[in-house]
Design a protein around this motif. Structure first.
Motif, PDB file in Angstrom:
ATOM      1  N   ALA A  32       0.816  -1.210   0.000  1.00 37.63           N
ATOM      2  CA  ALA A  32       0.000   0.000   0.000  1.00 37.63           C
ATOM      3  C   ALA A  32       0.850   1.261   0.000  1.00 37.63           C
ATOM      4  O   ALA A  32       0.360   2.335  -0.271  1.00 37.63           O
ATOM      5  CB  ALA A  32      -0.916   0.001   1.218  1.00 37.63           C
ATOM      6  N   TYR A  33       2.131   1.119   0.293  1.00 34.96           N
ATOM      7  CA  TYR A  33       2.996   2.281   0.388  1.00 34.96           C
ATOM      8  C   TYR A  33       4.090   2.274  -0.671  1.00 34.96           C
ATOM      9  O   TYR A  33       5.104   2.925  -0.531  1.00 34.96           O
ATOM     10  CB  TYR A  33       3.644   2.334   1.780  1.00 34.96           C
ATOM     11  CG  TYR A  33       2.636   2.309   2.892  1.00 34.96           C
ATOM     12  CD1 TYR A  33       1.997   3.466   3.295  1.00 34.96           C
ATOM     13  CD2 TYR A  33       2.295   1.117   3.518  1.00 34.96           C
ATOM     14  CE1 TYR A  33       1.056   3.448   4.315  1.00 34.96           C
ATOM     15  CE2 TYR A  33       1.356   1.090   4.525  1.00 34.96           C
ATOM     16  CZ  TYR A  33       0.742   2.258   4.921  1.00 34.96           C
ATOM     17  OH  TYR A  33      -0.180   2.220   5.925  1.00 34.96           O
ATOM     18  N   VAL A 131      13.207  12.244   3.716  1.00 37.06           N
ATOM     19  CA  VAL A 131      12.592  10.944   3.984  1.00 37.06           C
ATOM     20  C   VAL A 131      13.381   9.864   3.270  1.00 37.06           C
ATOM     21  O   VAL A 131      13.422   9.809   2.037  1.00 37.06           O
ATOM     22  CB  VAL A 131      11.118  10.906   3.527  1.00 37.06           C
ATOM     23  CG1 VAL A 131      10.545   9.511   3.699  1.00 37.06           C
ATOM     24  CG2 VAL A 131      10.300  11.910   4.322  1.00 37.06           C
ATOM     25  N   ARG A 132      13.998   9.015   4.062  1.00 39.58           N
ATOM     26  CA  ARG A 132      14.754   7.901   3.493  1.00 39.58           C
ATOM     27  C   ARG A 132      13.802   6.758   3.157  1.00 39.58           C
ATOM     28  O   ARG A 132      12.948   6.397   3.961  1.00 39.58           O
ATOM     29  CB  ARG A 132      15.796   7.431   4.505  1.00 39.58           C
ATOM     30  CG  ARG A 132      16.711   6.332   3.988  1.00 39.58           C
ATOM     31  CD  ARG A 132      17.812   6.056   4.994  1.00 39.58           C
ATOM     32  NE  ARG A 132      18.883   5.287   4.411  1.00 39.58           N
ATOM     33  CZ  ARG A 132      20.096   5.176   4.938  1.00 39.58           C
ATOM     34  NH1 ARG A 132      20.373   5.808   6.074  1.00 39.58           N
ATOM     35  NH2 ARG A 132      21.013   4.458   4.353  1.00 39.58           N
ATOM     36  N   ARG A 133      13.965   6.171   1.988  1.00 36.94           N
ATOM     37  CA  ARG A 133      13.136   5.049   1.567  1.00 36.94           C
ATOM     38  C   ARG A 133      14.031   3.872   1.181  1.00 36.94           C
ATOM     39  O   ARG A 133      15.067   4.057   0.557  1.00 36.94           O
ATOM     40  CB  ARG A 133      12.232   5.441   0.401  1.00 36.94           C
ATOM     41  CG  ARG A 133      11.259   6.560   0.760  1.00 36.94           C
ATOM     42  CD  ARG A 133      10.302   6.844  -0.387  1.00 36.94           C
ATOM     43  NE  ARG A 133       9.439   7.964  -0.055  1.00 36.94           N
ATOM     44  CZ  ARG A 133       8.333   7.881   0.665  1.00 36.94           C
ATOM     45  NH1 ARG A 133       7.965   6.708   1.139  1.00 36.94           N
ATOM     46  NH2 ARG A 133       7.608   8.946   0.916  1.00 36.94           N
ATOM     47  N   GLN A 202       5.169   2.391  16.989  1.00 35.09           N
ATOM     48  CA  GLN A 202       4.749   3.397  16.013  1.00 35.09           C
ATOM     49  C   GLN A 202       5.901   3.781  15.089  1.00 35.09           C
ATOM     50  O   GLN A 202       5.713   3.972  13.876  1.00 35.09           O
ATOM     51  CB  GLN A 202       4.241   4.644  16.740  1.00 35.09           C
ATOM     52  CG  GLN A 202       2.946   4.434  17.501  1.00 35.09           C
ATOM     53  CD  GLN A 202       2.528   5.683  18.258  1.00 35.09           C
ATOM     54  OE1 GLN A 202       2.307   6.737  17.671  1.00 35.09           O
ATOM     55  NE2 GLN A 202       2.451   5.576  19.572  1.00 35.09           N
ATOM     56  N   LEU A 203       7.110   3.882  15.647  1.00 38.01           N
ATOM     57  CA  LEU A 203       8.281   4.199  14.823  1.00 38.01           C
ATOM     58  C   LEU A 203       8.575   3.065  13.848  1.00 38.01           C
ATOM     59  O   LEU A 203       8.927   3.296  12.684  1.00 38.01           O
ATOM     60  CB  LEU A 203       9.494   4.470  15.713  1.00 38.01           C
ATOM     61  CG  LEU A 203       9.415   5.719  16.600  1.00 38.01           C
ATOM     62  CD1 LEU A 203      10.593   5.753  17.575  1.00 38.01           C
ATOM     63  CD2 LEU A 203       9.398   6.994  15.761  1.00 38.01           C
ATOM     64  N   LEU A 204       8.422   1.822  14.309  1.00 37.05           N
ATOM     65  CA  LEU A 204       8.628   0.675  13.428  1.00 37.05           C
ATOM     66  C   LEU A 204       7.596   0.651  12.305  1.00 37.05           C
ATOM     67  O   LEU A 204       7.904   0.272  11.171  1.00 37.05           O
ATOM     68  CB  LEU A 204       8.560  -0.624  14.227  1.00 37.05           C
ATOM     69  CG  LEU A 204       9.751  -0.927  15.141  1.00 37.05           C
ATOM     70  CD1 LEU A 204       9.467  -2.153  15.997  1.00 37.05           C
ATOM     71  CD2 LEU A 204      11.041  -1.126  14.338  1.00 37.05           C
ATOM     72  N   GLU A 205       6.379   1.083  12.595  1.00 33.10           N
ATOM     73  CA  GLU A 205       5.352   1.133  11.550  1.00 33.10           C
ATOM     74  C   GLU A 205       5.709   2.179  10.489  1.00 33.10           C
ATOM     75  O   GLU A 205       5.474   1.970   9.296  1.00 33.10           O
ATOM     76  CB  GLU A 205       3.994   1.423  12.174  1.00 33.10           C
ATOM     77  CG  GLU A 205       3.449   0.250  12.984  1.00 33.10           C
ATOM     78  CD  GLU A 205       2.133   0.565  13.662  1.00 33.10           C
ATOM     79  OE1 GLU A 205       1.723   1.747  13.661  1.00 33.10           O
ATOM     80  OE2 GLU A 205       1.507  -0.361  14.212  1.00 33.10           O
ATOM     81  N   GLN A 209       6.448   1.391   6.530  1.00 36.01           N
ATOM     82  CA  GLN A 209       5.835   2.108   5.428  1.00 36.01           C
ATOM     83  C   GLN A 209       6.887   2.652   4.463  1.00 36.01           C
ATOM     84  O   GLN A 209       6.636   2.750   3.260  1.00 36.01           O
ATOM     85  CB  GLN A 209       4.964   3.251   5.964  1.00 36.01           C
ATOM     86  CG  GLN A 209       3.748   2.770   6.727  1.00 36.01           C
ATOM     87  CD  GLN A 209       3.053   3.892   7.468  1.00 36.01           C
ATOM     88  OE1 GLN A 209       3.390   5.061   7.296  1.00 36.01           O
ATOM     89  NE2 GLN A 209       2.097   3.558   8.317  1.00 36.01           N
ATOM     90  N   ARG A 210       8.055   2.971   4.994  1.00 33.03           N
ATOM     91  CA  ARG A 210       9.138   3.494   4.153  1.00 33.03           C
ATOM     92  C   ARG A 210      10.048   2.377   3.628  1.00 33.03           C
ATOM     93  O   ARG A 210      11.086   2.638   3.019  1.00 33.03           O
ATOM     94  CB  ARG A 210       9.963   4.507   4.945  1.00 33.03           C
ATOM     95  CG  ARG A 210       9.148   5.726   5.334  1.00 33.03           C
ATOM     96  CD  ARG A 210       9.974   6.718   6.118  1.00 33.03           C
ATOM     97  NE  ARG A 210       9.157   7.840   6.572  1.00 33.03           N
ATOM     98  CZ  ARG A 210       9.582   8.809   7.369  1.00 33.03           C
ATOM     99  NH1 ARG A 210      10.839   8.795   7.816  1.00 33.03           N
ATOM    100  NH2 ARG A 210       8.781   9.782   7.745  1.00 33.03           N
ATOM    101  N   ARG A 211       9.699   1.131   3.904  1.00 31.68           N
ATOM    102  CA  ARG A 211      10.423  -0.035   3.391  1.00 31.68           C
ATOM    103  C   ARG A 211      11.866  -0.100   3.894  1.00 31.68           C
ATOM    104  O   ARG A 211      12.807  -0.354   3.141  1.00 31.68           O
ATOM    105  CB  ARG A 211      10.393  -0.047   1.855  1.00 31.68           C
ATOM    106  CG  ARG A 211       8.987  -0.157   1.281  1.00 31.68           C
ATOM    107  CD  ARG A 211       8.970  -0.091  -0.226  1.00 31.68           C
ATOM    108  NE  ARG A 211       7.628  -0.329  -0.746  1.00 31.68           N
ATOM    109  CZ  ARG A 211       7.160  -1.507  -1.124  1.00 31.68           C
ATOM    110  NH1 ARG A 211       7.926  -2.571  -1.047  1.00 31.68           N
ATOM    111  NH2 ARG A 211       5.932  -1.643  -1.578  1.00 31.68           N
TER     112      ARG A 211
END
Length: 279
Positions: A32-33, A131-133, A202-205, A209-211
Motif C-alpha cells: 500500500a505504500y 525521507v529515506r526510503r 509506532q516508529l517501526l510502523e 511504510q518506508r520499506r
C-alpha cells in the motif's frame, strides 16, 4: 532447536487463547505504500525540482565558514569545492545542514542530493535530512498484544509478525531480474506493551511504510544469497535471551530507537502523522 521453537510457538498461541487475554490485531501491507508520496514532513512539492527542494529545505547558507575540511571533497570550507561535474562547475559557497548543523560546500551537498531521491544524509553524523526510503519487498506486518509479560517487564507484550513471499528483484536490489526468497519467515518480534514499547512500535510502523526494516541480500546467519534480510534495525526475536536476541536487555529500547534515528525515523514523524490526520 526445532523443539524450542515449536514449544515457544505453542506458548504464544496458548497465551493468546487464554481467557481474559487481549487479542487485538492490525495488519499493515507494505504494498500500500509502494508509491512514494506524502510521508511525514518531507513530501515533494508539485512543480519543483526534488533536488532543489531538498537543498532549500534542509540547508542554510553559511556566510562565515570555518577553516575546516569539507567532509565530501576535503578542501577547506574557505576555498571553492573540489567537486565538479559536467553540469555543476560553479562554486555555490558553504551551507549548514538544518538538523545537525554540520557544514559542507553547497556544490557537494547538491551532488549528494542528485544521488538520493528523497533525502540528504549528513556526511559527518549520518543524520537523515528528508525521507529515506528502502527497497523492502511487498509483505505484511501484523501486530497483536498478549497479557504475558516479557522478562524484566510487568506489562503485557506486543507481538509483531512479518510475512513475505518470494519474488523477482527490481531496480535498487542487488540482482534485478533474478528471484529472491523469503527464508525463515514468518518472523516474530516482541516489545513490552507499555508507553515506551508502543512508541517504538509506532516508529517501526513508519519504518515499515518506508520499506526500511528488511532488504534483499546475503543472510549473515545462514550465508544464503538473494534472500530477504534484516536491514540494521534490530528486533528481539526471542522471548527469553537464549541466543542474544531476547529479554531481559535493559539497553535494547534505547538501542533500537537510535537505529531508527539513523534511518531517519524519529518522534517528529509521529507528530507529523498526527498533524496530517487532523487536517
Amino acid at each position: 532447536m526445532l523443539k524450542l521453537l515449536n514449544d515457544f510457538w505453542w506458548f504464544v498461541k496458548g497465551s493468546v487463547q487464554k481467557k481474559g487475554t487481549q487479542n487485538t490485531m492490525r495488519t499493515l501491507r507494505s504494498k500500500a505504500y509502494c508509491v512514494p508520496g506524502r510521508a511525514g514532513p518531507s513530501f515533494r512539492v508539485p512543480g519543483e525540482s526534488q533536488q532543489e527542494w531538498l537543498l532549500e529545505t534542509y540547508t542554510r547558507a553559511h556566510s562565515t565558514p570555518p577553516d575546516e575540511p569539507c567532509p565530501i571533497c576535503m578542501c577547506s570550507l574557505q576555498c571553492p569545492s573540489d567537486c565538479s561535474s559536467q553540469e555543476l562547475t560553479e562554486d555555490e559557497g558553504v551551507v549548514k545542514m538544518t538538523k545537525c548543523g554540520h557544514s559542507l560546500h553547497k556544490l557537494c551537498a547538491r551532488m549528494m542530493a542528485e544521488s538520493k531521491q528523497y533525502f540528504i544524509p549528513c556526511p559527518m553524523c549520518k543524520t537523515v535530512h528528508g525521507v529515506r526510503r528502502g527497497n523492502q519487498p511487498d509483505g505484511i506486518m501484523e501486530v497483536r498484544t498478549v497479557n504475558d509479560n516479557l522478562p524484566g517487564f510487568d506489562c503485557g507484550t506486543i507481538v509483531i509478525t512479518y510475512r513475505f513471499g518470494g519474488g523477482i528483484q527490481g531496480q535498487g536490489h542487488p540482482n534485478p531480474g533474478h528471484p529472491y526468497r523469503a527464508h525463515a519467515f514468518p518472523r516474530r518480534a516482541f516489545l513490552p506493551d507499555n508507553e515506551r514499547g508502543n512508541k517504538i512500535l509506532q516508529l517501526l510502523e513508519v519504518a515499515w511504510q518506508r520499506r526500511l526494516i528488511f532488504t534483499i541480500g546475503t543472510s549473515v546467519t545462514s550465508g544464503l544469497e538473494n534472500v530477504i534480510t534484516w536491514n540494521e534495525i534490530h528486533h528481539k526475536t526471542e522471548w527469553e535471551d537464549f541466543h542474544g536476541h531476547g529479554y531481559p536487555d535493559p539497553a535494547y529500547l534505547d538501542n533500537v530507537t537510535m537505529e531508527l534515528e539513523l534511518q531517519g525515523v524519529t518522534e517528529a514523524d509521529l507528530e507529523s502523522n498526527v498533524n496530517q490526520s487532523q487536517e
